[in-house]
Structure formats: structure tokens, C-alpha cells
Write a protein that holds these residues in place. Structure first.
Motif, PDB file in Angstrom:
ATOM      1  N   LYS A 139      40.709 -55.969  38.869  1.00  0.00           N
ATOM      2  CA  LYS A 139      40.498 -54.674  39.525  1.00  0.00           C
ATOM      3  C   LYS A 139      39.023 -54.278  39.477  1.00  0.00           C
ATOM      4  O   LYS A 139      38.460 -53.809  40.465  1.00  0.00           O
ATOM      5  CB  LYS A 139      41.343 -53.601  38.838  1.00  0.00           C
ATOM      6  N   TYR A 140      38.410 -54.481  38.321  1.00  0.00           N
ATOM      7  CA  TYR A 140      37.019 -54.071  38.146  1.00  0.00           C
ATOM      8  C   TYR A 140      36.088 -54.939  38.984  1.00  0.00           C
ATOM      9  O   TYR A 140      35.116 -54.450  39.565  1.00  0.00           O
ATOM     10  CB  TYR A 140      36.637 -54.159  36.671  1.00  0.00           C
ATOM     11  N   ASP A 141      36.390 -56.228  39.069  1.00  0.00           N
ATOM     12  CA  ASP A 141      35.567 -57.139  39.859  1.00  0.00           C
ATOM     13  C   ASP A 141      35.610 -56.767  41.333  1.00  0.00           C
ATOM     14  O   ASP A 141      34.582 -56.795  42.021  1.00  0.00           O
ATOM     15  CB  ASP A 141      36.050 -58.573  39.659  1.00  0.00           C
ATOM     16  N   ARG A 142      36.789 -56.400  41.833  1.00  0.00           N
ATOM     17  CA  ARG A 142      36.901 -55.992  43.234  1.00  0.00           C
ATOM     18  C   ARG A 142      36.091 -54.724  43.489  1.00  0.00           C
ATOM     19  O   ARG A 142      35.391 -54.603  44.498  1.00  0.00           O
ATOM     20  CB  ARG A 142      38.370 -55.769  43.604  1.00  0.00           C
ATOM     21  N   GLU A 202      26.049 -50.291  35.961  1.00  0.00           N
ATOM     22  CA  GLU A 202      27.233 -50.269  35.097  1.00  0.00           C
ATOM     23  C   GLU A 202      28.211 -51.384  35.432  1.00  0.00           C
ATOM     24  O   GLU A 202      28.727 -52.063  34.539  1.00  0.00           O
ATOM     25  CB  GLU A 202      27.931 -48.912  35.209  1.00  0.00           C
ATOM     26  N   THR A 203      28.466 -51.584  36.717  1.00  0.00           N
ATOM     27  CA  THR A 203      29.421 -52.637  37.094  1.00  0.00           C
ATOM     28  C   THR A 203      28.878 -54.022  36.784  1.00  0.00           C
ATOM     29  O   THR A 203      29.645 -54.920  36.430  1.00  0.00           O
ATOM     30  CB  THR A 203      29.781 -52.543  38.587  1.00  0.00           C
ATOM     31  N   CYS A 204      27.579 -54.200  36.901  1.00  0.00           N
ATOM     32  CA  CYS A 204      26.977 -55.496  36.569  1.00  0.00           C
ATOM     33  C   CYS A 204      27.067 -55.743  35.061  1.00  0.00           C
ATOM     34  O   CYS A 204      27.457 -56.829  34.619  1.00  0.00           O
ATOM     35  CB  CYS A 204      25.528 -55.549  37.028  1.00  0.00           C
ATOM     36  N   LEU A 244      36.268 -47.490  35.497  1.00  0.00           N
ATOM     37  CA  LEU A 244      36.883 -47.477  36.832  1.00  0.00           C
ATOM     38  C   LEU A 244      37.180 -46.055  37.295  1.00  0.00           C
ATOM     39  O   LEU A 244      36.954 -45.691  38.453  1.00  0.00           O
ATOM     40  CB  LEU A 244      38.176 -48.294  36.823  1.00  0.00           C
ATOM     41  N   LYS A 245      37.680 -45.246  36.372  1.00  0.00           N
ATOM     42  CA  LYS A 245      38.034 -43.869  36.715  1.00  0.00           C
ATOM     43  C   LYS A 245      36.796 -43.034  37.044  1.00  0.00           C
ATOM     44  O   LYS A 245      36.876 -42.106  37.837  1.00  0.00           O
ATOM     45  CB  LYS A 245      38.787 -43.222  35.554  1.00  0.00           C
ATOM     46  N   ALA A 246      35.665 -43.392  36.440  1.00  0.00           N
ATOM     47  CA  ALA A 246      34.464 -42.561  36.578  1.00  0.00           C
ATOM     48  C   ALA A 246      33.494 -43.036  37.647  1.00  0.00           C
ATOM     49  O   ALA A 246      32.560 -42.308  38.007  1.00  0.00           O
ATOM     50  CB  ALA A 246      33.742 -42.484  35.225  1.00  0.00           C
ATOM     51  N   LEU A 247      33.669 -44.244  38.185  1.00  0.00           N
ATOM     52  CA  LEU A 247      32.690 -44.817  39.113  1.00  0.00           C
ATOM     53  C   LEU A 247      32.459 -43.947  40.344  1.00  0.00           C
ATOM     54  O   LEU A 247      31.314 -43.789  40.797  1.00  0.00           O
ATOM     55  CB  LEU A 247      33.142 -46.218  39.559  1.00  0.00           C
ATOM     56  N   SER A 248      33.520 -43.405  40.899  1.00  0.00           N
ATOM     57  CA  SER A 248      33.387 -42.662  42.155  1.00  0.00           C
ATOM     58  C   SER A 248      32.545 -41.399  42.005  1.00  0.00           C
ATOM     59  O   SER A 248      32.011 -40.884  42.986  1.00  0.00           O
ATOM     60  CB  SER A 248      34.768 -42.283  42.701  1.00  0.00           C
ATOM     61  N   GLY A 249      32.400 -40.907  40.792  1.00  0.00           N
ATOM     62  CA  GLY A 249      31.644 -39.678  40.583  1.00  0.00           C
ATOM     63  C   GLY A 249      30.212 -39.903  40.139  1.00  0.00           C
ATOM     64  O   GLY A 249      29.509 -38.939  39.795  1.00  0.00           O
ATOM     65  N   LYS A 250      29.743 -41.149  40.173  1.00  0.00           N
ATOM     66  CA  LYS A 250      28.400 -41.462  39.697  1.00  0.00           C
ATOM     67  C   LYS A 250      27.491 -41.858  40.848  1.00  0.00           C
ATOM     68  O   LYS A 250      27.961 -42.350  41.879  1.00  0.00           O
ATOM     69  CB  LYS A 250      28.463 -42.595  38.665  1.00  0.00           C
ATOM     70  N   PRO A 251      26.184 -41.672  40.690  1.00  0.00           N
ATOM     71  CA  PRO A 251      25.233 -42.124  41.717  1.00  0.00           C
ATOM     72  C   PRO A 251      25.321 -43.629  41.918  1.00  0.00           C
ATOM     73  O   PRO A 251      25.658 -44.365  40.987  1.00  0.00           O
ATOM     74  CB  PRO A 251      23.868 -41.717  41.140  1.00  0.00           C
ATOM     75  N   VAL A 252      25.003 -44.088  43.114  1.00  0.00           N
ATOM     76  CA  VAL A 252      25.109 -45.508  43.434  1.00  0.00           C
ATOM     77  C   VAL A 252      24.288 -46.357  42.479  1.00  0.00           C
ATOM     78  O   VAL A 252      24.750 -47.402  41.997  1.00  0.00           O
ATOM     79  CB  VAL A 252      24.667 -45.770  44.888  1.00  0.00           C
TER      80      VAL A 252
END
Length: 274
Positions: free
Chosen positions: A254-257, A217-219, A203-211
Motif C-alpha cells: 500500500k505504501y509503495d503504491r 518521507e515516502t522515500c 499513510l494516514k497523514a500524507l494527504s495533509g502534508k506539503p508535497v
């Protein structure tokens, strides 16, 4: 969705089958168009031909249906399994209170190996464990009445002739064995603790990664966590003192949202609305 379960050792993998079925559950209409296969192929590095073959197999197994114009939808059979998987979003069991009665399921003799394998898988999905010969048990702490549980088990594939009932009194020695030997709660809690940490770090790192990286990763992580919650045995405090289930459930919300927003934002570019 059909989930292959190995209790306490389950790992979700973004296979073509899992990816397609999961994505069809992201939006409320539960549908997917063949025009989206290129996007899915790029995100998961799965060939479009592989995806098309998988779609045809899912149609053959009555998990999805299509209208002949490239639009696929989940069937009632698949939606029933998805409803089971999505039960983690609701409070479905009593953790603090349990009257020490047990839900039991007696399986008849003389059935085929294939039929029995499916029954055992369904019972494990609902947290049952082998208590005695031909008798599977779990604490009677689910919020559903045992008659409702029987219906759900049958809907998911429990064999004909299986009989579910509630045991109000169990000899102390047998009850102690069931409570302390049937579920490896220490291992389960340890795995949940590690998964919670992995999700928090992600969650902390998602915003800094390519789409594209966040889609995969989220899947993968979200799918693993949700499936772990789906097949959790939902044990009361007397058997499982640490409420790791609730801790995992909180972070998965939180992660699902976060993951759902990422996916819906991308699907909207393909004309898929929530």
C-alpha cells in the motif's frame, strides 16, 4: 543497488547514493537526467554538486552508465541487485511448510578479508547464519532450488570456491540450536511491528502534508521498509511463529503504491514518464 547490511539493525538513510539509485528504479526505463538534479536537490536538501559527484562515483563503480548527454541509466549489475531487492513483491518462500532440511554454504579458507566480507554480506542478504566453522546455513524453504540460489549468490558476489548443498539430516541437538539460536526472531518481529505502525501512521497523514515533505518521507520510510523486506531471513513458521514479514509486506504494498504515485506525479513535471 548495493545495500550495507547490519542484520536486524538496518536503517535506510536517504543518502545521495541511495536517493539517486532509488529514483532510477521508480520509472520503468530506469533512467535519470541531470536536468532533474535541481528537483532532487530541493526535495532532499542535497547540493547539486554532491549529486553530480555521486553520479560520477556510481559510474566508476559500474552501477550506472551515461550517454554523454546528461542521461544516466542503471547497469546490468545494478539491475541484478535491484531484482534481488524487489523480490519482496513475490512469494519467494514457504512459510507453513518446511521439511527440516537446510541449505548450507561452505566457505573456503585462505581468502582475503575483502573477499570474505563481501561473501558474508551476500549470505546474510539471503538469510544465512553461521552454523558451524566455515559453514553457513538457512532453512531449505525458499522456492528456488539450491542450484538456483547458488547462481544468485554468485551473481551478487559470493566468492569462488564456496560450495552450496542441502543437508537432509541434521542431529537433533544441532538442528535445535540452529532453529532457536541463529536468528533473533523476537527482536526482529518487534522491529517489524513498530515499522508497520509507523507506515500506517504515515499513510494516514500524507494527504495533509506539503508535497516536498511527502517526497522525502515516502522515500525514507518506504526505502527502509523495502530494504528490511529484501534482507528478511524468510524463516518458516517452525522458527518464526509470528508472520510479521507478511504483515509488513502487506502494508508496504500500500505504501509503495502511494509513494510511487507521489513521485511519478512530480517526475512527470520534469518529462519523466512511467
Amino acid at each position: 543497488m548495493i545495500v550495507k547490511i547490519i542484520m536486524y539493525q538496518y536503517t535506510y538513510e536517504p543518502t545521495p547514493k541511495n536517493v539517486l539509485l532509488d529514483l532510477m528504479g521508480v520509472n520503468r526505463r530506469h533512467e535519470l537526467s541531470t536536468s532533474q538534479l535541481g528537483f532532487i536537490s530541493d526535495a532532499f536538501d542535497i547540493s547539486t554538486n554532491n549529486l553530480r559527484v555521486t553520479l560520477n562515483r556510481l559510474v566508476g563503480s559500474d552501477l550506472i552508465t551515461h550517454d554523454g548527454r546528461g542521461m544516466y541509466r542503471l547497469t546490468e549489475k545494478a539491475l541484478a541487485k535491484r531484482a534481488f531487492i524487489d523480490r519482496w513483491q513475490q512469494n519467494t518462500f514457504h512459510y507453513e511448510s518446511w521439511d527440516h532440511s537446510w541449505i548450507t554454504c561452505h566457505l573456503p579458507k585462505g581468502v582475503s578479508r575483502t573477499t570474505r566480507k563481501k561473501s558474508l554480506m551476500v549470505l546474510e542478504w539471503y538469510g544465512f547464519a553461521a552454523g558451524l566453522d566455515q559453514l553457513w546455513v538457512r532453512p531449505n524453504n525458499l522456492k528456488l532450488a539450491h542450484s538456483e540460489i547458488t547462481v544468485e549468490l554468485e551473481t551478487l558476489g559470493l566468492e569462488e570456491g564456496a560450495y552450496c548443498f542441502v543437508l537432509q539430516e541434521v542431529p537433533d541437538l544441532l538442528a535445535s540450536h540452529w532453529a532457536h539460536q541463529l536468528w533473533d526472531v523476537e527482536k526482529l518481529d518487534s522491529e517489524y511491528e513498530a515499522l508497520v505502525q509507523t507506515l500506517e501512521d504515515s499513510l494516514k497523514a500524507l494527504s495533509g502534508k506539503p508535497v516536498c515533505a511527502t517526497l522525502y518521507e515516502t522515500c525514507r520510510l518506504g526505502g527502509e521498509a523495502i530494504h528490511r523486506l529484501a534482507v528478511d531471513p524468510l524463516l518458516p513458521r517452525n522458527i518464526r511463529p509470528q508472520n510479521r514479514y507478511q504483515q509488513l509486506r502487506n502494508i508496504v504494498h500500500k505504501y509503495d503504491r502511494a509513494g510511487r504515485k507521489i513521485w511519478l506525479d512530480q517526475l512527470k513535471t520534469l518529462g519523466v514518464d512511467e
